[in-house]
Design an enzyme around this catalytic site. Structure first.
Site, PDB file in Angstrom:
ATOM      1  N   VAL A 127       0.672  -1.440  -0.164  1.00 32.64           N
ATOM      2  CA  VAL A 127       0.424   0.439  -0.208  1.00 32.64           C
ATOM      3  C   VAL A 127       0.616   1.621   0.076  1.00 32.64           C
ATOM      4  CG1 VAL A 127      -1.802   1.477   1.527  1.00 32.64           C
ATOM      5  CG2 VAL A 127      -2.314  -0.678   1.141  1.00 32.64           C
ATOM      6  N   ASP A 138       9.736   3.381   7.112  1.00 30.72           N
ATOM      7  CA  ASP A 138       9.880   2.131   6.699  1.00 30.72           C
ATOM      8  C   ASP A 138      10.904   1.611   7.654  1.00 30.72           C
ATOM      9  OD1 ASP A 138       7.841  -0.614   5.296  1.00 30.72           O
ATOM     10  OD2 ASP A 138      10.030  -0.910   6.163  1.00 30.72           O
ATOM     11  N   ARG A 187      14.961  -3.334   3.222  1.00 35.43           N
ATOM     12  CA  ARG A 187      13.839  -3.117   1.891  1.00 35.43           C
ATOM     13  C   ARG A 187      14.068  -1.828   1.828  1.00 35.43           C
ATOM     14  NH1 ARG A 187       8.507  -5.737   1.409  1.00 35.43           N
ATOM     15  NH2 ARG A 187       7.436  -3.610   1.487  1.00 35.43           N
ATOM     16  N   THR A 205      -2.829  -3.899   9.442  1.00 37.85           N
ATOM     17  CA  THR A 205      -2.951  -4.067  10.101  1.00 37.85           C
ATOM     18  C   THR A 205      -3.416  -6.234  10.122  1.00 37.85           C
ATOM     19  OG1 THR A 205      -4.963  -3.308   9.469  1.00 37.85           O
ATOM     20  CG2 THR A 205      -3.724  -2.078  11.121  1.00 37.85           C
ATOM     21  N   THR A 218      -6.481  -0.444   7.293  1.00 35.82           N
ATOM     22  CA  THR A 218      -7.384  -0.824   7.604  1.00 35.82           C
ATOM     23  C   THR A 218      -8.364  -1.099   8.957  1.00 35.82           C
ATOM     24  OG1 THR A 218      -7.502  -1.849   5.736  1.00 35.82           O
ATOM     25  CG2 THR A 218      -9.345  -2.905   6.670  1.00 35.82           C
ATOM     26  N   CYS A 248      -6.343  -8.802   3.870  1.00 33.59           N
ATOM     27  CA  CYS A 248      -7.358  -7.902   3.324  1.00 33.59           C
ATOM     28  C   CYS A 248      -8.633  -8.747   3.721  1.00 33.59           C
ATOM     29  CB  CYS A 248      -7.782  -7.518   2.211  1.00 33.59           C
ATOM     30  SG  CYS A 248      -6.897  -6.294   1.837  1.00 33.59           S
ATOM     31  N   ARG A 306       1.721 -13.261   2.517  1.00 35.88           N
ATOM     32  CA  ARG A 306       0.702 -13.500   4.486  1.00 35.88           C
ATOM     33  C   ARG A 306      -0.689 -13.695   4.046  1.00 35.88           C
ATOM     34  NH1 ARG A 306       0.330  -6.792   4.077  1.00 35.88           N
ATOM     35  NH2 ARG A 306      -0.070  -7.136   2.345  1.00 35.88           N
TER      36      ARG A 306
END
Length: 429
Positions: A20, A38, A43, A88, A123, A263, A334
């Site tokens: 995102v 980050d 990364r 989240t 979220t 999600c 994930r």
């Protein structure tokens, strides 16, 4: 604030540079000066070299961007408009895990100056921004909301692997802690979102809108999965039923399958958590979650039953699972429900090999305790197409057949091969 950002007299920060955060940071960096923060320094080093660690963006996406990548939270103090886009997830008890969000909020709070803005994209359940995050911002900064700084919520709508519905082409919901905040936040996002801006009436409404987007999909997929259980008993192919029913103009086209990812397989638990706090037990949402979470085990058990019926000894039998990511043509593992299926098969003493051209074997071992094989070896009693990567869809009937022993089983979870005659016993949802 908006004018200062456009004129590069102020800096915008994005905290959390995953699926995102990175696309958002790069898009803003084409119009404004951006700090991309980050915690993962490895990364960050990749992004400095114009490499997306999530394998979603190519090097050209970094071109023409005024962005500084950092893993030092102190650098956030250079920014005046902060976007928080951290994951989240849920914990092992399927409860919201807010540690990444609250940790990021703490870092931003320590960097706040008078007049700053903070917009959350992660979220969450309705009320989280104002009840959980704002108090941290006030505590760490010593400032007061709407007097010294403003807050907003603009839910992410990134769809990994989707090259059509990209960030700028998706209508963006925004909200603010007061009218001024809403106006400025709307302008800032309006500078990069071509599809337009929808101004929600409150932060809670924006949070709730996001959470029900995926909850609605989850419940509908659960219905399809439950129908597949029924139709399996009736010896009917579910996908053929859906194809027939889909000829009606108002039939909603959902399909059965494994529901994982960050999600759909996670967000409903945030809503049910909040509902429980309010004394409401959500029977439909919880029921849908239970059905979808059980599908991996159900598929594994169906495979074992079919192998037994075909006369194969289960102990020591070989199964090839094709695909380990949570959806097709992405590298994201994930909350992959393929892992649950692998665990269930192994509980029957089945030998399982997993191949995936997109997933990282190292990440799978770290997350789930099993890795990938470089290539299929020998013959398998069953081949399971668990994720419809393009590489698998291009394989010929002969290639699939050559992977199996005589009287082998071909498992096509999402029905992509149902109209092909591969010459093996066929199983689908």
């Amino acid at each position: 604030m908006f004018q200062q950002l456009i004129e590069k007299k102020a800096v915008l920060s994005v905290t959390g540079l995953g699926y995102v955060g990175l696309p958002i940071a790069l898009e803003f960096a084409r119009k404004m000066k951006v700090i991309g923060f980050d915690l993962n320094s490895e990364r960050v080093e990749l992004m400095r070299k114009h490499i997306d660690p999530s394998n979603e963006l190519d090097a050209s996406a970094f071109e023409g961007c005024d962005i500084e990548f950092t893993s030092n939270p102190a650098d956030l103090a250079k920014a005046s408009f902060h976007v928080v886009a951290v994951p989240t997830p849920i914990n092992e008890h399927k409860l919201p895990d807010l540690k990444p969000l609250l940790g990021a909020t703490t870092s931003v709070g320590r960097a706040l100056k008078k007049g700053d803005y903070v917009v959350f994209e992660s979220t969450v359940y309705p009320g989280c921004t104002e009840d959980d995050c704002v108090p941290i911002l006030e505590r760490e900064s010593g400032f007061k909301l709407n007097k010294d700084f403003k807050v907003g919520y603009s839910p992410e709508r990134i769809n990994p692997g989707d090259k059509e519905h990209t960030l700028t082409k998706i209508l963006k919901i925004v909200s603010g802690s007061d009218e001024e905040a809403l106006r400025e936040i709307s302008k800032v996002y309006g500078a990069i979102i071509k599809a337009g801006i929808y101004e929600a009436s409150s932060i809670k409404v924006a949070e709730a809108a996001k959470i029900i987007e995926n909850t609605q999909r989850d419940v509908n997929i659960a219905l399809m999965n439950e129908l597949s259980l029924i139709f399996n008993k009736l010896n009917i192919n579910t996908y053929e039923v859906l194809e027939a029913a889909g000829t009606k103009w108002n039939f909603l086209k959902f399909s059965p399958g494994l529901v994982g990812g960050h999600c759909i397989g996670v967000d409903p638990y945030y809503l049910t958590y909040k509902a429980n706090e309010l004394g409401i037990h959500s029977r439909i949402i919880n029921g849908g979650r239970m059905i979808n979470d059980d599908m991996a085990s159900y598929i594994a058990n169906q495979i074992v039953k079919r192998l037994i019926s075909a006369g194969h000894a289960i102990n020591g039998s070989r199964v090839l699972v094709m695909g380990a990511t949570f959806k097709e043509n992405v590298s994201d593992i994930r909350n992959s429900k393929v892992a649950d299926m692998v665990y269930e098969l192994k509980s029957f003493s089945v030998n399982v090999d997993v191949v995936d051209p997109h997933a990282s074997s190292k990440e799978l071992i770290k997350e789930y305790g099993f890795g990938l094989v470089d290539a299929p070896t020998g013959k398998y009693h069953a081949v399971v197409v668990a994720v419809n990567h393009n590489e698998f869809l291009k394989l010929s009937d002969e290639e699939f057949k050559n992977l199996c022993v005589e009287n082998g089983l071909f498992v096509d979870i999402k029905g992509a091969f149902r109209k092909r005659d591969i010459g093996l016993e066929y199983l689908s949802l």
